[in-house]
Enzyme design. Structure first.
Site, mmCIF file in Angstrom:
data_model
loop_
_atom_site.group_PDB
_atom_site.id
_atom_site.type_symbol
_atom_site.label_atom_id
_atom_site.label_comp_id
_atom_site.label_asym_id
_atom_site.label_seq_id
_atom_site.Cartn_x
_atom_site.Cartn_y
_atom_site.Cartn_z
ATOM 1 N N THR A 132 43.191 40.125 70.254
ATOM 2 C CA THR A 132 45.036 40.106 69.293
ATOM 3 C C THR A 132 45.993 39.603 70.507
ATOM 4 O O THR A 132 45.802 39.349 71.684
ATOM 5 C CB THR A 132 44.957 41.722 68.927
ATOM 6 O OG1 THR A 132 45.230 41.684 70.435
ATOM 7 C CG2 THR A 132 43.461 42.026 67.990
ATOM 8 N N LYS A 170 36.605 58.172 70.088
ATOM 9 C CA LYS A 170 34.831 56.737 70.014
ATOM 10 C C LYS A 170 33.854 57.044 69.557
ATOM 11 O O LYS A 170 32.745 57.136 68.464
ATOM 12 C CB LYS A 170 35.006 56.113 71.217
ATOM 13 C CG LYS A 170 36.745 55.182 71.296
ATOM 14 C CD LYS A 170 36.603 53.948 69.630
ATOM 15 C CE LYS A 170 38.092 53.510 70.455
ATOM 16 N NZ LYS A 170 38.787 52.776 69.062
ATOM 17 N N TYR A 203 41.145 59.579 74.427
ATOM 18 C CA TYR A 203 40.361 57.804 74.062
ATOM 19 C C TYR A 203 38.731 57.678 73.717
ATOM 20 O O TYR A 203 38.509 57.608 72.782
ATOM 21 C CB TYR A 203 40.658 56.922 74.991
ATOM 22 C CG TYR A 203 40.097 55.192 74.902
ATOM 23 C CD1 TYR A 203 40.630 54.353 73.719
ATOM 24 C CD2 TYR A 203 38.672 55.082 74.673
ATOM 25 C CE1 TYR A 203 40.356 53.442 73.195
ATOM 26 C CE2 TYR A 203 38.532 53.461 74.970
ATOM 27 C CZ TYR A 203 38.845 52.344 74.060
ATOM 28 O OH TYR A 203 38.332 51.860 73.281
ATOM 29 N N ASP A 227 50.990 56.730 55.484
ATOM 30 C CA ASP A 227 50.974 57.471 57.123
ATOM 31 C C ASP A 227 50.068 58.432 56.503
ATOM 32 O O ASP A 227 49.894 59.734 56.401
ATOM 33 C CB ASP A 227 52.260 58.324 57.130
ATOM 34 C CG ASP A 227 52.769 58.831 58.167
ATOM 35 O OD1 ASP A 227 51.196 58.976 59.227
ATOM 36 O OD2 ASP A 227 53.378 59.144 59.147
#
Length: 297
Positions: free
Chosen positions: A204, A173, A169, A73
């Site tokens: 995916t 990045k 997000y 984790d």
């Protein structure tokens, strides 16, 4: 460890239970790597999209490499530290770290203003993403510095340059690209390299399902010509390792398909996907050596 295993390059791929991380890990196995696959899922998938670290390790074995289950984790630094101590103890080397762990929110939840979305979004994209990349690199670097070789590769995207999905997000990045750029400066005297990669639209199960219901992956994500299989980035990284010239790229951020063209790599379906440079422009960071700037500016 057998003599055959001793000659194999060693990689750690974080977030390798499914999606891009799984594809990278399998492609590295295809190239003969020993791959430590990290994630939280051992025998039972977490989340609706399936996939476990054990599934990935078995697929690596079938591809010709050696897959190793490494339950971790990455929100827990002590588990991350233990992972790299294990790699060092078992292999005595580390050739490639792929920082890919990330928690993407459900695309069924519409994008929205940051003050209207839960604070947990920051934890998912920064802590289970940017911060875990920093922590993994922190523990991997001493092994690479000691052996005076190695590559740290962050999976990123143009969200650090333009608005995509959400504020956290984009911050995540942008941080991945800057992390690679600045690590490269500090690692350069030790012949260790760091880069950031911008894949295309990853094919995916999740992405293909989104396209099938009307392109919910985002209107500015690109289209079918930009789709890369999850194996493509791994193939590119294997080619960089085989060419032994990662230092000429160090500090830079690259479109994966443009690096593929440089190294003569095709995707698993035999295509060279189309770069999204026309959509997003040049990445912000060029290699610090200056040797590869002309080709990727």
């Amino acid at each position: 460890m057998s003599s055959a295993e001793h000659s194999r390059p060693v990689a750690v791929v974080t977030g390798a239970s499914r999606g891009l991380g799984r594809g990278i890990a399998i492609a590295l196995g295809e190239a003969g790597f020993i791959v430590y696959c990290t994630g939280r899922s051992d025998r039972q998938a977490i989340g609706p999209w399936g996939g476990t670290v054990r599934d990935t390790a078995e697929a690596i074995d079938k591809a010709g490499g050696k897959g190793i289950v490494a339950i971790c984790d990455h929100l827990d630094d002590s588990q991350t530290e233990a992972l790299f101590k294990r790699v060092d103890a078992e292999r005595g080397r580390l050739d490639l770290l792929v920082n890919n762990a990330f928690a993407m929110p459900d695309w069924a939840v519409p994008d929205g203003n940051f003050w209207e979305r839960p604070l947990s979004l920051w934890r998912d994209m920064i802590d289970v993403g940017l911060r875990s990349s920093y922590a993994a690199s922190h523990f991997a670097a001493p092994i690479m510095v000691r052996q005076r070789s190695g590559l740290i590769a962050n999976t990123s995207g143009p969200g650090g340059k333009i608005y995509r999905h959400s504020l956290p997000y984009g911050v995540g990045k942008a941080g991945q690209d800057k992390l690679a750029h600045d690590m490269a400066h500090e690692l350069r005297p030790f012949d260790v390299a760091a880069i950031s990669l911008w894949p295309g639209l990853i094919g995916t199960e999740r992405t293909l399902a989104g396209i099938a219901v009307g392109g919910v992956v985002g209107e500015n994500a690109g289209g079918l010509p930009h789709i890369e299989t999850p194996f493509f980035v791994g193939r590119v990284l294997a080619a960089i390792h085989a060419a032994d010239d990662a230092r000429t790229l160090s500090g830079g951020t690259f479109y994966s398909t443009e690096l593929a063209a440089r190294y003569g790599v095709l995707d698993a379906d035999g295509r060279l996907p189309v770069s999204r440079r026309a959509m997003f422009g040049a990445p912000l960071y060029a290699p610090i050596s200056g040797e590869a700037v002309e080709a990727f500016s």
